[in-house]
Write a protein that holds these residues in place. Sequence first.
Motif, short mmCIF file in Angstrom:
data_model
loop_
_atom_site.label_atom_id
_atom_site.label_comp_id
_atom_site.label_asym_id
_atom_site.label_seq_id
_atom_site.Cartn_x
_atom_site.Cartn_y
_atom_site.Cartn_z
N GLU A 39 0.65 -1.29 0.06
CA GLU A 39 -0.09 0.21 -0.34
C GLU A 39 1.14 0.81 0.04
N PRO A 40 0.35 2.27 -0.72
CA PRO A 40 1.23 3.78 -0.56
C PRO A 40 1.69 3.42 1.25
N PHE A 41 3.03 4.64 0.97
CA PHE A 41 3.10 5.16 2.40
C PHE A 41 4.05 6.45 1.92
N LEU A 42 3.66 7.08 3.65
CA LEU A 42 4.70 8.05 4.26
C LEU A 42 6.12 8.54 4.63
N VAL A 43 6.44 8.37 3.18
CA VAL A 43 8.36 9.30 3.09
C VAL A 43 8.44 10.33 3.94
N VAL A 44 9.74 10.88 4.31
CA VAL A 44 10.34 11.49 5.28
C VAL A 44 11.53 11.49 5.33
N ASN A 45 11.92 12.73 4.69
CA ASN A 45 13.80 12.70 4.73
C ASN A 45 14.22 13.09 5.65
N GLY A 46 15.34 12.30 6.74
CA GLY A 46 15.73 12.30 7.89
C GLY A 46 16.38 13.05 8.98
N ASP A 47 16.75 14.23 8.02
CA ASP A 47 17.24 15.69 8.06
C ASP A 47 16.91 16.77 7.95
N VAL A 48 15.26 16.80 7.82
CA VAL A 48 14.53 17.81 7.73
C VAL A 48 14.02 18.15 9.17
N LEU B 194 3.62 11.26 0.01
CA LEU B 194 3.26 9.72 -0.54
C LEU B 194 3.83 9.43 -1.03
N LEU B 195 4.04 7.48 -1.27
CA LEU B 195 4.84 7.54 -2.43
C LEU B 195 4.02 6.08 -2.84
N SER B 196 3.56 5.07 -4.03
CA SER B 196 3.03 4.51 -3.88
C SER B 196 4.03 3.36 -4.86
N PRO B 197 4.19 1.80 -4.16
CA PRO B 197 5.12 0.83 -4.20
C PRO B 197 6.08 1.01 -5.24
N LYS B 198 4.41 1.48 -6.19
CA LYS B 198 4.16 0.50 -7.60
C LYS B 198 5.13 1.93 -8.89
N LEU B 199 5.29 2.76 -7.78
CA LEU B 199 6.15 4.14 -8.63
C LEU B 199 7.78 3.59 -8.83
N PHE B 200 8.37 2.21 -8.30
CA PHE B 200 9.33 1.16 -8.10
C PHE B 200 9.19 0.23 -9.40
N ALA B 201 8.64 0.03 -9.73
CA ALA B 201 8.20 -0.76 -10.52
C ALA B 201 8.81 -1.49 -11.34
N GLY B 202 9.86 -2.27 -12.05
CA GLY B 202 10.50 -2.04 -12.83
C GLY B 202 12.54 -1.49 -12.32
#
Length: 223
Positions: A99-108, A165-173
């Motif tokens: 499922e889609p997940f949140l991602v955040v840079n640790g240094d902001v 917010l990213l979908s795992p499908k962004l990384f297909a291939g």
Amino acid sequence: MKAMILAAGKGERMRPLTLHTPKPLVRAAGVPLIEYHINALASAGFTELVINHAWLGQQIEDYLGDGSRFGVSICYSAEGEPLETGGGIFKALPLLGDEPFLVVNGDVFTDYSFANLRQPLSGLAHLVLVDNPAHHTQGDFSLQQGMVRDGADDQHCLTYSGIALLSPKLFAGCEPGAFKLAPLLREAMGRGLISGEHFSGHWIDVGTHERLADVEQLLAREH
């Protein structure tokens, strides 16, 4: 919904602080930078966190543990070698699920409300954009009617905040190894699959000693 904190950076511009301390554990007003994220994510209802690490990463695991004292559960994605943002997220996908997940840079450092991202995702990503800081005046992307475009030729570019917010499908291939996130986003933008929003609250990219001092000043004013 799960959340991932990107914490694998080496923080070379913040030496000597980061020679013996991983950048996410550098303290602002006595609190490690990553702890601000964990508390904010927990208060927004994110209880399952994934943290990647490379440089001095064991210190991060030793300090945060399983996350129970913060009211969350933490899994770690250890990188033997730096994989950059795209490669680091791709390696952690088995921990993040389908499922889609949140991602955040640790240094902001930010007061953005992560609860805003607890929403359905129609495309492949939803990016939080901010006004261009002094160290990045050209910006990254443009925002037009809620959709993000590659802003290379746009006079009104905004800066990607490192929150999405990213979908795992962004990384297909994709294949294992080091690669950047931006080319994946730009390709999806060309297909109209990246939405976004403009956040105008507090946001600091803590990449230098000076910007760490900015965070401390901000915290001092608020308390």
